[in-house]
Enzyme design. Structure first.
Site, PDB file in Angstrom:
ATOM      1  N   ILE A 101       0.833  -1.196   0.000  1.00 21.26           N
ATOM      2  CA  ILE A 101       0.000   0.000   0.000  1.00 21.26           C
ATOM      3  C   ILE A 101       0.873   1.255   0.000  1.00 21.26           C
ATOM      4  O   ILE A 101       1.998   1.227   0.504  1.00 21.26           O
ATOM      5  CB  ILE A 101      -0.967  -0.026   1.218  1.00 21.26           C
ATOM      6  CG1 ILE A 101      -1.927   1.164   1.214  1.00 21.26           C
ATOM      7  CG2 ILE A 101      -0.216  -0.152   2.523  1.00 21.26           C
ATOM      8  CD1 ILE A 101      -3.057   1.065   2.234  1.00 21.26           C
ATOM      9  N   CYS A 102       0.353   2.324  -0.584  1.00 17.79           N
ATOM     10  CA  CYS A 102       0.960   3.653  -0.541  1.00 17.79           C
ATOM     11  C   CYS A 102       2.272   3.697  -1.331  1.00 17.79           C
ATOM     12  O   CYS A 102       2.276   3.503  -2.535  1.00 17.79           O
ATOM     13  CB  CYS A 102       1.140   4.072   0.916  1.00 17.79           C
ATOM     14  SG  CYS A 102       1.572   5.806   1.184  1.00 17.79           S
ATOM     15  N   ALA A 103       3.402   3.919  -0.661  1.00 15.40           N
ATOM     16  CA  ALA A 103       4.691   3.945  -1.348  1.00 15.40           C
ATOM     17  C   ALA A 103       5.285   2.554  -1.529  1.00 15.40           C
ATOM     18  O   ALA A 103       6.211   2.368  -2.313  1.00 15.40           O
ATOM     19  CB  ALA A 103       5.674   4.826  -0.571  1.00 15.40           C
TER      20      ALA A 103
END
Length: 182
Positions: A101-103
């Site tokens: 998730i995310c980066a």
């Protein structure tokens, strides 16, 4: 029962890590949090997290899924750690799931696990990598085969609930979701 590894790196995004850990455990799944190094993990907003074990202590154990929380510099620490790459490759080889998730989807990209797939991530994280063979999507959660990616802190609950669906079924997801009063 599925066994899930969540590596915790210094500077990880606490909302993502804690939401995923919490919801998967509410579903009765066997979640192991592992620190890359000894001691507490200071997350990106200063929250202190205490991993269950050291990553070195579980390197040879079987997992059906590895979930990588994002946040910076947490995702960079995961990306630079050869143990994470080895674990991702092993879980993939054993037909398990890899999720980020995310980066953290950039960690999957570095490991070659996004090649030929659809994926999402925090805006601006995947695009600079010039991944010619990755279809970058803007959906909250994207599953392409055994790889699941998500956008960021605001999608952490949707991400965790989708992981429950994959590992424990839609009925278990509905049960957990009902308890959240969504």
């Amino acid at each position: 029962m599925a066994r899930i590894l969540i590596p915790l790196a210094q500077g990880c995004e606490e909302l993502e890590a804690v939401t995923v850990i919490d919801l998967l455990r509410r579903a009765g799944l066997d979640v192991v949090t592992a620190g890359l190094e000894a001691g507490p993990v200071k997350a990106s907003r200063g929250v202190m997290l205490l991993p269950d074990v050291l990553l070195d202590d579980v390197l040879d154990q079987p997992f059906q899924m590895i979930v990588l929380p994002g946040g910076l510099p947490g995702a960079d620490h995961l990306d630079r750690d050869p143990r994470i790459r080895t674990l991702l490759e092993r879980v993939t080889r054993e037909n398990g799931y890899t999720a980020a998730i995310c980066a953290a989807p950039k960690v999957l990209a570095s490991a070659g696990l996004l090649a030929g797939r659809r994926a999402t991530g925090y805006p601006g994280v995947l695009e600079p990598l010039n991944l010619q063979d990755v279809a970058i999507d803007t959906a909250a959660v994207v599953q392409d085969g055994q790889v699941i990616t998500s956008r960021g802190p605001g999608t952490a609950m949707d991400f965790a609930l989708e992981l429950i669906s994959i590992l424990a079924g839609k009925e278990k997801r509905a049960e957990v979701e009902a308890g959240l009063v969504r």
